[in-house]
Design a protein around this motif. Structure first.
Motif, PDB file in Angstrom:
ATOM      1  N   ILE A 196      29.077 -36.954  49.886  1.00 11.57           N
ATOM      2  CA  ILE A 196      29.007 -38.513  49.416  1.00 11.57           C
ATOM      3  C   ILE A 196      29.239 -39.379  50.913  1.00 11.57           C
ATOM      4  CG2 ILE A 196      29.593 -40.537  48.169  1.00 11.57           C
ATOM      5  CD1 ILE A 196      29.978 -38.494  45.975  1.00 11.57           C
ATOM      6  N   ASP A 197      30.438 -39.183  51.518  1.00 11.05           N
ATOM      7  CA  ASP A 197      30.930 -39.849  52.526  1.00 11.05           C
ATOM      8  C   ASP A 197      29.782 -39.423  53.834  1.00 11.05           C
ATOM      9  OD1 ASP A 197      33.032 -40.876  51.129  1.00 11.05           O
ATOM     10  OD2 ASP A 197      34.599 -39.481  52.230  1.00 11.05           O
ATOM     11  N   ALA A 198      29.318 -38.502  53.993  1.00 10.39           N
ATOM     12  CA  ALA A 198      28.470 -38.276  55.004  1.00 10.39           C
ATOM     13  C   ALA A 198      27.311 -39.159  54.844  1.00 10.39           C
ATOM     14  CB  ALA A 198      28.162 -36.764  55.171  1.00 10.39           C
ATOM     15  N   LEU A 199      26.745 -39.290  53.868  1.00 11.52           N
ATOM     16  CA  LEU A 199      25.501 -39.905  53.524  1.00 11.52           C
ATOM     17  C   LEU A 199      25.843 -41.558  53.611  1.00 11.52           C
ATOM     18  CD1 LEU A 199      24.123 -37.961  50.579  1.00 11.52           C
ATOM     19  CD2 LEU A 199      23.127 -37.837  52.865  1.00 11.52           C
ATOM     20  N   ASP A 200      27.071 -42.021  53.577  1.00 14.91           N
ATOM     21  CA  ASP A 200      27.392 -43.254  53.524  1.00 14.91           C
ATOM     22  C   ASP A 200      27.780 -44.047  54.784  1.00 14.91           C
ATOM     23  OD1 ASP A 200      28.155 -45.854  52.787  1.00 14.91           O
ATOM     24  OD2 ASP A 200      29.652 -45.400  51.331  1.00 14.91           O
ATOM     25  N   LEU A 201      26.783 -44.475  55.491  1.00 18.22           N
ATOM     26  CA  LEU A 201      27.146 -44.997  56.770  1.00 18.22           C
ATOM     27  C   LEU A 201      28.169 -46.135  56.803  1.00 18.22           C
ATOM     28  CD1 LEU A 201      23.857 -44.396  58.826  1.00 18.22           C
ATOM     29  CD2 LEU A 201      25.767 -43.087  58.509  1.00 18.22           C
ATOM     30  N   SER A 202      28.115 -46.674  55.821  1.00 22.14           N
ATOM     31  CA  SER A 202      29.344 -47.768  55.772  1.00 22.14           C
ATOM     32  C   SER A 202      30.620 -47.362  56.117  1.00 22.14           C
ATOM     33  CB  SER A 202      29.306 -48.388  54.345  1.00 22.14           C
ATOM     34  OG  SER A 202      29.733 -47.701  53.262  1.00 22.14           O
ATOM     35  N   LYS A 203      30.980 -45.968  56.112  1.00 20.48           N
ATOM     36  CA  LYS A 203      32.133 -45.628  56.396  1.00 20.48           C
ATOM     37  C   LYS A 203      32.243 -45.135  57.747  1.00 20.48           C
ATOM     38  CE  LYS A 203      32.878 -43.665  51.503  1.00 20.48           C
ATOM     39  NZ  LYS A 203      34.072 -44.444  51.421  1.00 20.48           N
ATOM     40  N   GLU A 204      31.123 -45.448  58.589  1.00 19.68           N
ATOM     41  CA  GLU A 204      31.231 -45.062  59.956  1.00 19.68           C
ATOM     42  C   GLU A 204      31.648 -46.203  60.605  1.00 19.68           C
ATOM     43  OE1 GLU A 204      31.394 -43.133  62.848  1.00 19.68           O
ATOM     44  OE2 GLU A 204      30.028 -41.890  61.912  1.00 19.68           O
ATOM     45  N   ASP A 205      32.249 -45.868  61.941  1.00 19.22           N
ATOM     46  CA  ASP A 205      32.697 -46.974  62.827  1.00 19.22           C
ATOM     47  C   ASP A 205      31.438 -48.052  63.190  1.00 19.22           C
ATOM     48  OD1 ASP A 205      33.416 -48.697  65.049  1.00 19.22           O
ATOM     49  OD2 ASP A 205      34.525 -47.134  66.024  1.00 19.22           O
ATOM     50  N   PRO A 206      31.495 -49.349  62.746  1.00 16.92           N
ATOM     51  CA  PRO A 206      30.420 -50.276  63.001  1.00 16.92           C
ATOM     52  C   PRO A 206      29.916 -50.100  64.634  1.00 16.92           C
ATOM     53  CG  PRO A 206      32.086 -51.398  61.788  1.00 16.92           C
ATOM     54  CD  PRO A 206      32.722 -49.928  62.286  1.00 16.92           C
ATOM     55  N   LYS A 207      30.850 -50.084  65.725  1.00 14.56           N
ATOM     56  CA  LYS A 207      30.403 -49.654  66.973  1.00 14.56           C
ATOM     57  C   LYS A 207      29.746 -48.719  67.518  1.00 14.56           C
ATOM     58  CE  LYS A 207      34.528 -52.288  68.767  1.00 14.56           C
ATOM     59  NZ  LYS A 207      36.056 -52.159  69.686  1.00 14.56           N
ATOM     60  N   ILE A 208      29.945 -47.637  66.367  1.00 14.47           N
ATOM     61  CA  ILE A 208      29.072 -46.258  66.590  1.00 14.47           C
ATOM     62  C   ILE A 208      27.560 -46.683  66.091  1.00 14.47           C
ATOM     63  CG2 ILE A 208      28.698 -43.886  66.095  1.00 14.47           C
ATOM     64  CD1 ILE A 208      31.864 -43.610  66.447  1.00 14.47           C
ATOM     65  N   VAL A 209      27.649 -47.164  64.876  1.00 13.65           N
ATOM     66  CA  VAL A 209      26.590 -47.615  64.034  1.00 13.65           C
ATOM     67  C   VAL A 209      25.503 -48.296  64.953  1.00 13.65           C
ATOM     68  CG1 VAL A 209      25.268 -48.847  62.171  1.00 13.65           C
ATOM     69  CG2 VAL A 209      27.559 -47.241  61.705  1.00 13.65           C
ATOM     70  N   GLU A 210      26.167 -49.353  65.651  1.00 14.54           N
ATOM     71  CA  GLU A 210      25.535 -50.103  66.715  1.00 14.54           C
ATOM     72  C   GLU A 210      24.802 -49.531  67.748  1.00 14.54           C
ATOM     73  OE1 GLU A 210      26.213 -54.535  69.051  1.00 14.54           O
ATOM     74  OE2 GLU A 210      27.728 -53.478  67.809  1.00 14.54           O
ATOM     75  N   ARG A 211      25.558 -48.504  68.150  1.00 16.16           N
ATOM     76  CA  ARG A 211      25.256 -47.943  69.205  1.00 16.16           C
ATOM     77  C   ARG A 211      23.960 -46.895  68.944  1.00 16.16           C
ATOM     78  NH1 ARG A 211      29.998 -44.726  71.768  1.00 16.16           N
ATOM     79  NH2 ARG A 211      29.135 -42.610  70.320  1.00 16.16           N
ATOM     80  N   TYR A 212      23.833 -46.593  67.810  1.00 11.74           N
ATOM     81  CA  TYR A 212      22.506 -45.718  67.634  1.00 11.74           C
ATOM     82  C   TYR A 212      21.327 -46.725  67.166  1.00 11.74           C
ATOM     83  CZ  TYR A 212      24.909 -41.023  66.739  1.00 11.74           C
ATOM     84  OH  TYR A 212      25.485 -39.891  66.821  1.00 11.74           O
ATOM     85  N   GLY A 213      21.738 -47.704  66.672  1.00 15.79           N
ATOM     86  CA  GLY A 213      20.497 -48.721  66.345  1.00 15.79           C
ATOM     87  C   GLY A 213      19.801 -48.475  65.098  1.00 15.79           C
ATOM     88  N   LEU A 251      18.806 -40.823  70.554  1.00 13.36           N
ATOM     89  CA  LEU A 251      19.322 -39.600  70.836  1.00 13.36           C
ATOM     90  C   LEU A 251      20.310 -39.615  72.105  1.00 13.36           C
ATOM     91  CD1 LEU A 251      18.353 -36.535  70.913  1.00 13.36           C
ATOM     92  CD2 LEU A 251      16.603 -37.151  72.492  1.00 13.36           C
ATOM     93  N   SER A 252      20.212 -40.498  72.769  1.00 16.62           N
ATOM     94  CA  SER A 252      21.452 -40.836  73.758  1.00 16.62           C
ATOM     95  C   SER A 252      22.699 -40.848  72.948  1.00 16.62           C
ATOM     96  CB  SER A 252      20.976 -41.767  75.060  1.00 16.62           C
ATOM     97  OG  SER A 252      21.030 -42.996  74.163  1.00 16.62           O
ATOM     98  N   ALA A 253      22.673 -41.600  71.967  1.00 16.65           N
ATOM     99  CA  ALA A 253      23.824 -41.959  71.348  1.00 16.65           C
ATOM    100  C   ALA A 253      24.193 -40.634  70.645  1.00 16.65           C
ATOM    101  CB  ALA A 253      23.483 -43.086  70.286  1.00 16.65           C
ATOM    102  N   LEU A 254      23.348 -39.974  70.074  1.00 21.97           N
ATOM    103  CA  LEU A 254      23.890 -38.708  69.324  1.00 21.97           C
ATOM    104  C   LEU A 254      24.496 -37.636  70.439  1.00 21.97           C
ATOM    105  CD1 LEU A 254      23.576 -36.790  66.942  1.00 21.97           C
ATOM    106  CD2 LEU A 254      21.316 -36.113  67.560  1.00 21.97           C
ATOM    107  N   ILE A 255      23.749 -37.415  71.397  1.00 18.67           N
ATOM    108  CA  ILE A 255      24.483 -36.470  72.549  1.00 18.67           C
ATOM    109  C   ILE A 255      25.631 -36.905  72.895  1.00 18.67           C
ATOM    110  CG2 ILE A 255      24.036 -35.527  75.113  1.00 18.67           C
ATOM    111  CD1 ILE A 255      20.998 -35.705  74.304  1.00 18.67           C
TER     112      ILE A 255
END
Length: 452
Positions: A259-276, A337-341
């Motif tokens: 559940i947590d893996a599928l919930d991006l609201s639990k991710e650091d907002p800065k990382i979410v922004e980096r991926y776009g 992709l660059s954010a993922l790497i």
């Protein structure tokens, strides 16, 4: 599919609310309506013969549905005439002598962590992901179900890392042209090994009224609700087998890991922004949206225990407006992709996670009247990163017009063999028995020797 009522909140790129309906869509294993309990029952029956991986190696397989233009990606043809060269210029990377398309400036600065394959061959020409997911042509072994996708084979060979996280997960958003959202079939293997699709189609939707995410921790209340539900629908057999395997199936529903893996609201907002987020979605038509957040979700699922995550990114069938499409899709892919790497590298995961980015074929050297490129099966391209490979290199070359390989043709099966190798599987010796009992090799080719 089992839907659990929850609180409203953010939405995924396909419009599914992260907290509106949590859809645990792994119950969509094939047309027969296989339950999650059945999956675990089947797994237990095979456990004695399954080799278990000693480490958590994994693959993120990113399918560029429609056929990306190789000469507008990693193999810019500056010496070709204008009707072939196109509108893009090459840019230098952080590896001396390697240049790629100007729409990938972020990836250019991490070329040392990737391999650019410019000479992929063996494309069958179908508008589907079959070869990128299996290495085989679609008709191979069709009479007994077809070849299993990488994720299905790995599920069979290794099983789950964690009981609550399926080893084979598909994140492809639904597409009008259905083969472009294929996460790989189980082929001749049991449906127990089919891809778990969190928002996929499957059994008739069932809603446990009054059960919120907050109440999932109370398993007794959940079981009581399920018992009531069983009495109403048991005639269909949908809730058959609420035994020890059913309890294990509930572990998936109640585990915070999935559940947590599928919930991006639990991710650091800065990382979410980096991926776009890949929006606005353009040139999608009958294909997949450019869901940048799916790449972030793939990383989270790998961390949670998934072994193979397959997804479809964008719609690259550029018969018209090829250069506008590549600017849009390419720029967005460059970001996520660059954010993922970078993300995997910073977490110390990059050597254990192999990223493959490729499509079903290449595109014509000559630009058509609609500023597009048409289908071209004689050569294609692929981008590989991570996995402990010898990166920072280009493999293969095409002629001046980008028509065909002139150096080191790389068969599509070699790419898939490399993914297996990086997962710790020896493709020269590993077989899986088909329904007739005959052992079947995973692929017919060896891994790419330059990378391993």
């Amino acid at each position: 599919m089992l839907s659990i009522m929850a609180n409203p909140g953010r939405r995924y790129c396909d419009g599914v609310s992260r907290r509106g309906f949590l859809k645990i869509g792994g119950l969509s294993f094939g047309a027969g309506g296989l339950t999650l309990a059945d999956l675990y029952r089947a797994e237990a029956g095979m456990a004695a013969g399954n080799p278990r991986g000693s480490s958590h190696k994994s693959v993120i397989n990113i399918f560029l549905a429609g056929g990306p233009p190789h000469q507008d990606m990693w193999d810019i043809k500056t010496e070709a005439p204008s009707e072939i060269r196109g509108e893009f210029s090459p840019i230098k990377t952080n590896v001396s002598g390697i240049e790629i398309c100007e729409v990938f400036p972020r990836l250019a600065q991490m070329a040392d962590k990737a391999a650019f394959i410019r000479s992929v061959v063996g494309c069958s020409g179908g508008h589907d992901a079959v070869q990128c997911l299996t290495g085989w042509k679609p008709n191979d072994l069709r009479s007994i179900g077809g070849r299993p996708a990488i994720g299905a084979a790995v599920s069979k060979l290794f099983g789950p890392v964690d009981p609550s996280v399926p080893p084979n997960i598909g994140l492809a958003a639904p597409t009008q042209h259905k083969p472009w959202s294929d996460s790989g079939t189980h082929g001749f293997l049991s449906t127990a090994h089919a891809a778990f699709k969190p928002d996929g189609p499957g059994m008739k939707n069932m809603t446990l009224n009054g059960i919120t995410l907050e109440r999932l921790s109370d398993r007794r209340a959940l079981l009581n609700e399920i018992d009531t539900l069983r009495r109403d629908i048991d005639i269909s057999g949908a809730m058959e087998g609420m035994d020890a395997f059913g309890q294990r199936a509930l572990d998936v529903l109640t585990s915070s890991k999935l559940i947590d893996a599928l919930d991006l609201s639990k991710e650091d907002p800065k990382i979410v922004e980096r991926y776009g987020d890949g929006k606005p979605y353009q040139y999608q038509y009958d294909g997949a949206p450019t869901c940048n957040d799916h790449l972030l979700m793939a990383r989270r699922l790998i961390e949670a225990g998934a072994r193979v995550v397959s997804l479809s990114y964008g719609r690259w069938d550029s018969h018209g407006k090829n250069f506008d499409l590549v600017r849009d899709h390419g720029g967005k892919l460059d970001q996520c992709l660059s954010a993922l790497i970078e993300d995997l590298d910073q977490r110390g995961m990059l050597d254990d996670v192999t990223i493959a980015v490729w499509g079903e074929f290449g595109r014509t050297p000559k630009i058509n009247a609609g500023a597009g490129r048409d289908h071209w099966t004689r050569v294609s391209c692929a981008y590989l990163a991570g996995g402990g490979m010898r990166t920072g290199q280009v493999i293969g070359a095409t002629n001046r017009l980008g028509e065909e390989p002139t150096e080191r043709p790389v068969d599509m099966q070699e790419v898939v063999a490399t993914l297996y190798h990086n997962l710790g599987i020896d493709t020269a010796t590993t077989t899986i028995p088909d329904p007739t009992g005959r052992p079947q090799y995973l692929v017919d080719r060896d891994p790419i020797r330059e990378l391993i």
